[in-house]
Design a protein around this motif. Structure first.
Motif, PDB file in Angstrom:
ATOM      1  N   LEU A 131       0.780  -1.115   0.050  1.00  9.73           N
ATOM      2  CA  LEU A 131       0.067   0.134  -0.131  1.00  9.73           C
ATOM      3  C   LEU A 131       0.874   1.387   0.046  1.00  9.73           C
ATOM      4  O   LEU A 131       2.122   1.232   0.556  1.00  9.73           O
ATOM      5  CB  LEU A 131      -1.114  -0.024   1.348  1.00  9.73           C
ATOM      6  CG  LEU A 131      -2.022  -0.960   1.227  1.00  9.73           C
ATOM      7  CD1 LEU A 131      -2.632  -1.251   2.369  1.00  9.73           C
ATOM      8  CD2 LEU A 131      -2.791  -0.847   0.147  1.00  9.73           C
ATOM      9  N   ASP A 132       0.203   2.595  -0.357  1.00 10.98           N
ATOM     10  CA  ASP A 132       1.044   3.577  -0.746  1.00 10.98           C
ATOM     11  C   ASP A 132       1.849   4.119   0.759  1.00 10.98           C
ATOM     12  O   ASP A 132       2.702   4.690   0.568  1.00 10.98           O
ATOM     13  CB  ASP A 132       0.161   4.541  -1.342  1.00 10.98           C
ATOM     14  CG  ASP A 132      -1.077   5.155  -0.615  1.00 10.98           C
ATOM     15  OD1 ASP A 132      -1.507   4.155   0.309  1.00 10.98           O
ATOM     16  OD2 ASP A 132      -1.654   5.640  -1.247  1.00 10.98           O
TER      17      ASP A 132
ATOM     18  N   ARG B 225     -14.749  -2.266  -7.184  1.00  9.27           N
ATOM     19  CA  ARG B 225     -14.642  -2.746  -5.643  1.00  9.27           C
ATOM     20  C   ARG B 225     -13.350  -2.451  -5.375  1.00  9.27           C
ATOM     21  O   ARG B 225     -13.244  -1.997  -4.127  1.00  9.27           O
ATOM     22  CB  ARG B 225     -14.892  -4.293  -5.762  1.00  9.27           C
ATOM     23  CG  ARG B 225     -16.402  -4.442  -6.140  1.00  9.27           C
ATOM     24  CD  ARG B 225     -16.932  -5.847  -5.731  1.00  9.27           C
ATOM     25  NE  ARG B 225     -16.142  -6.823  -6.229  1.00  9.27           N
ATOM     26  CZ  ARG B 225     -16.590  -7.599  -7.188  1.00  9.27           C
ATOM     27  NH1 ARG B 225     -17.368  -7.170  -7.864  1.00  9.27           N
ATOM     28  NH2 ARG B 225     -15.793  -8.763  -7.565  1.00  9.27           N
ATOM     29  N   ASP B 226     -12.422  -2.841  -6.159  1.00  8.63           N
ATOM     30  CA  ASP B 226     -11.003  -2.808  -5.756  1.00  8.63           C
ATOM     31  C   ASP B 226     -10.361  -1.175  -5.475  1.00  8.63           C
ATOM     32  O   ASP B 226      -9.995  -0.740  -4.541  1.00  8.63           O
ATOM     33  CB  ASP B 226      -9.926  -3.300  -6.576  1.00  8.63           C
ATOM     34  CG  ASP B 226      -8.549  -3.705  -6.009  1.00  8.63           C
ATOM     35  OD1 ASP B 226      -8.305  -3.600  -4.847  1.00  8.63           O
ATOM     36  OD2 ASP B 226      -7.554  -3.669  -6.813  1.00  8.63           O
ATOM     37  N   ASP B 255      -8.042 -13.297  -4.821  1.00  4.55           N
ATOM     38  CA  ASP B 255      -7.069 -12.426  -4.844  1.00  4.55           C
ATOM     39  C   ASP B 255      -7.654 -11.197  -4.288  1.00  4.55           C
ATOM     40  O   ASP B 255      -7.112 -10.622  -3.532  1.00  4.55           O
ATOM     41  CB  ASP B 255      -6.478 -12.089  -6.033  1.00  4.55           C
ATOM     42  CG  ASP B 255      -5.167 -13.076  -6.213  1.00  4.55           C
ATOM     43  OD1 ASP B 255      -4.690 -13.750  -4.958  1.00  4.55           O
ATOM     44  OD2 ASP B 255      -4.949 -13.863  -7.267  1.00  4.55           O
ATOM     45  N   LEU B 256      -8.685 -10.720  -4.956  1.00  7.40           N
ATOM     46  CA  LEU B 256      -9.168  -9.789  -4.426  1.00  7.40           C
ATOM     47  C   LEU B 256      -9.917  -9.619  -2.946  1.00  7.40           C
ATOM     48  O   LEU B 256      -9.800  -8.608  -2.064  1.00  7.40           O
ATOM     49  CB  LEU B 256     -10.694  -9.080  -5.254  1.00  7.40           C
ATOM     50  CG  LEU B 256     -11.237  -7.976  -5.107  1.00  7.40           C
ATOM     51  CD1 LEU B 256     -10.375  -6.663  -4.775  1.00  7.40           C
ATOM     52  CD2 LEU B 256     -12.397  -7.439  -6.240  1.00  7.40           C
ATOM     53  N   ARG B 257     -10.304 -10.762  -2.588  1.00  5.61           N
ATOM     54  CA  ARG B 257     -10.622 -10.863  -1.110  1.00  5.61           C
ATOM     55  C   ARG B 257      -9.553 -10.683  -0.222  1.00  5.61           C
ATOM     56  O   ARG B 257      -9.532 -10.248   0.778  1.00  5.61           O
ATOM     57  CB  ARG B 257     -11.241 -12.470  -0.958  1.00  5.61           C
ATOM     58  CG  ARG B 257     -12.271 -12.466   0.448  1.00  5.61           C
ATOM     59  CD  ARG B 257     -13.118 -13.797   0.412  1.00  5.61           C
ATOM     60  NE  ARG B 257     -12.430 -14.829   0.059  1.00  5.61           N
ATOM     61  CZ  ARG B 257     -12.680 -15.808  -0.803  1.00  5.61           C
ATOM     62  NH1 ARG B 257     -13.591 -15.280  -1.621  1.00  5.61           N
ATOM     63  NH2 ARG B 257     -12.261 -16.796  -1.022  1.00  5.61           N
ATOM     64  N   LYS B 258      -8.395 -11.189  -0.700  1.00  5.46           N
ATOM     65  CA  LYS B 258      -7.297 -10.970   0.151  1.00  5.46           C
ATOM     66  C   LYS B 258      -6.848  -9.535   0.242  1.00  5.46           C
ATOM     67  O   LYS B 258      -6.394  -9.054   1.341  1.00  5.46           O
ATOM     68  CB  LYS B 258      -5.836 -11.698  -0.382  1.00  5.46           C
ATOM     69  CG  LYS B 258      -4.739 -11.685   0.378  1.00  5.46           C
ATOM     70  CD  LYS B 258      -3.490 -12.107  -0.388  1.00  5.46           C
ATOM     71  CE  LYS B 258      -2.226 -11.944   0.233  1.00  5.46           C
ATOM     72  NZ  LYS B 258      -1.910 -10.384   0.204  1.00  5.46           N
ATOM     73  N   ASP B 259      -7.144  -8.845  -0.963  1.00  2.51           N
ATOM     74  CA  ASP B 259      -6.613  -7.511  -0.974  1.00  2.51           C
ATOM     75  C   ASP B 259      -7.663  -6.616  -0.205  1.00  2.51           C
ATOM     76  O   ASP B 259      -7.284  -5.476   0.745  1.00  2.51           O
ATOM     77  CB  ASP B 259      -6.818  -6.948  -2.245  1.00  2.51           C
ATOM     78  CG  ASP B 259      -5.563  -7.390  -3.231  1.00  2.51           C
ATOM     79  OD1 ASP B 259      -4.525  -7.728  -2.594  1.00  2.51           O
ATOM     80  OD2 ASP B 259      -5.812  -7.510  -4.262  1.00  2.51           O
ATOM     81  N   VAL B 263      -6.851  -4.317   3.531  1.00  2.00           N
ATOM     82  CA  VAL B 263      -7.591  -3.083   3.605  1.00  2.00           C
ATOM     83  C   VAL B 263      -8.188  -3.060   5.127  1.00  2.00           C
ATOM     84  O   VAL B 263      -7.875  -2.189   5.746  1.00  2.00           O
ATOM     85  CB  VAL B 263      -8.361  -2.570   2.765  1.00  2.00           C
ATOM     86  CG1 VAL B 263      -9.429  -1.424   2.939  1.00  2.00           C
ATOM     87  CG2 VAL B 263      -7.610  -2.312   1.080  1.00  2.00           C
ATOM     88  N   LEU B 264      -8.951  -4.082   5.164  1.00  2.00           N
ATOM     89  CA  LEU B 264      -9.579  -4.210   6.512  1.00  2.00           C
ATOM     90  C   LEU B 264      -8.438  -4.119   7.817  1.00  2.00           C
ATOM     91  O   LEU B 264      -8.725  -3.503   8.786  1.00  2.00           O
ATOM     92  CB  LEU B 264     -10.549  -5.477   6.597  1.00  2.00           C
ATOM     93  CG  LEU B 264     -11.234  -5.671   7.856  1.00  2.00           C
ATOM     94  CD1 LEU B 264     -12.418  -4.600   8.141  1.00  2.00           C
ATOM     95  CD2 LEU B 264     -12.006  -6.950   8.073  1.00  2.00           C
TER      96      LEU B 264
END
Lengths: 165, 280
Positions: A131-132, B225-226, B255-259, B263-264
């Motif tokens: 992340l940035d 979503r991303d 993969d998106l779920r991991k991303d 974030v969470l």
């Protein structure tokens, strides 16, 4: 076994479940991440223990205009060997000299080989996103530790680094 | 009750329009919940309410209603579909005609006396301006449909979009929201726009940006979503935590779920931090 690092856009590598894609087929999107010029693809050597991964990421991220997220993928170097890809040691041109030694070029790359490479790495490709905020921390740390040659940094990034000092 | 009236330029004030005390806690909430659902541009600003409401944004949105607090502090709800405007003197709410009466600042509706209504706004001029901004921003999105955006690189698209948000604030964000909801814009362009919307510092549009990003987590496009998730992590607002959790539960792409999980984790870490800054 060591890895090769490829700078990517993660979303292009998502495993999709869409009607037009048959099982075991791959969407063509990842091809867009292979920035091939004159048959040459730029990759970075990453040690087996990934001890040089951080400095490579920092160097690549610092070689841009702003503190943005950084996305990359790692694939096993045995894949390159099995595809008989021709490799060359070519120093990188990032602002971090100690990272530049890890740069490699895949040369004489044909369209067929490029497609084979995508197919071979797709399932096991280790995709990551930094992340940035973390990128900013890494670059500023590299700067404060004297690893970063500020004269080689792009002007927009240079002003951001100097402002953050 | 005394309403704090937000006035506009004298040119706009000269035209006839009516503003309503909506119960929205901020101007941004007004536009999110109310302004865009009526004919665009008929209401420019809303009075900041003196009363607070316990209703959350989600609850308001689910109800698809215009909610206000009456003189007795009771929440009243009017379905938004029943709202319409009149070109000449006032507008209709639930078939009750509301007319300008600045001396009284009170009106009769089918549900009794309205708590706070005052006059400040505009109609045709603002509507024209809104339509113009809307067209310009949509053209901008379409113009960059074939752009290959690269992380870490300065983008003309973002520079141009930035100028609209800095100039028009929440109105520009509302326009972007309507473009995102059309689903016919290339998702990669929307991805860039959303993640950038989370990173700018612009207090006036803060709530509307947050709302748009949270809502975009339910978009059918994985790119959108991303982009929304990346925008939210930039905003560093723990308000987004339940929305991200919900998005993780629904996400089908591993993969998106991991991303989203990353974030969470970042936002939850912030929620435990003694101090967190926000891109306001």
């Amino acid at each position: 076994m060591p890895h090769f690092l490829l700078k990517i856009n993660k979303r292009k590598w998502d495993k999709l479940d869409v009607p037009w894609l048959e099982p075991n087929q791959i969407q063509a999107d990842p091809l867009g991440d292979l920035k091939i010029s004159e048959g040459t693809l730029s990759v970075w050597h990453v040690n087996d223990d990934k001890s040089n991964l951080d400095i490579v990421i920092t160097a690549l991220a610092a070689n841009r205009d702003n503190f943005d997220k950084f996305e990359y993928g790692l694939f096993d170097q045995t894949i390159a060997m099995s595809l008989n890809l021709k490799m060359q040691n070519t120093p990188g041109t990032t602002p971090i000299d100690k990272a530049n030694i890890w740069h490699r070029d895949v040369v004489e790359l044909t369209a067929e080989k490029a497609f084979e490479l995508i197919k071979a790495i797709f399932d096991t490709f280790e995709k990551q996103r930094v992340l940035d905020d973390d990128i900013k921390t890494k670059i500023l740390n590299a700067d404060s530790q004297g690893h970063l040659d500020i004269h080689k940094v792009h002007d927009p990034m240079k002003s951001r680094i100097i402002k953050s000092r | 009750m005394n309403a704090t009236t937000t006035t506009t330029s004298s040119a706009l004030k000269a035209q006839h329009s009516v503003l309503v005390e909506t119960g929205a806690r901020t101007d941004e909430e007004f536009w999110q919940l109310f302004g865009r659902r009526i004919t665009q541009g008929n209401f420019e600003k809303v009075n900041r309410p003196k009363t607070d409401t316990s209703l959350s944004l989600e609850e308001w949105n689910k109800q698809q209603s215009f909610i206000y607090t009456d003189n007795k502090g009771k929440h009243r709800t009017i379905p938004i579909r029943s709202l319409s405007n009149s070109e000449d003197e006032g507008f209709f709410v639930n078939n009750s005609y509301l007319r300008d009466s600045s001396s009284e600042r009170s009106y009769k509706s089918g549900e009794g006396r309205w708590p706070e209504i005052s006059i400040v706004g505009s109609s045709s001029l603002l509507q024209t301006q809104m339509e113009l901004i809307s067209r310009q921003i949509e053209v901008l999105f379409r113009a960059y449909a074939h752009e290959d955006f690269e992380d870490g690189t300065e983008s003309e698209f973002i520079n141009e979009l930035s100028s609209y948000v800095l100039k028009y604030g929440t109105i520009a964000v509302e326009v972007i929201a309507s473009i995102v909801l059309k689903f016919d814009i290339k998702p990669q362009v929307t991805f860039e726009a959303l993640r950038w919307l989370g990173s700018i510092t612009h207090s006036e549009s803060y709530r509307s940006r947050l709302f748009l990003l949270e809502r975009s987590l339910r978009n059918p496009s994985r790119w959108v979503r991303d982009g929304a998730a990346l925008g939210l992590v930039s905003m560093k607002d723990v308000h987004a935590v339940p929305y991200i959790r919900d998005a993780i539960d629904r996400e089908q792409i591993q993969d998106l779920r991991k991303d989203l999980q990353d974030v969470l984790n970042r936002l939850e870490h912030l929620s435990h931090a003694p101090f967190s800054s926000k891109n306001k």
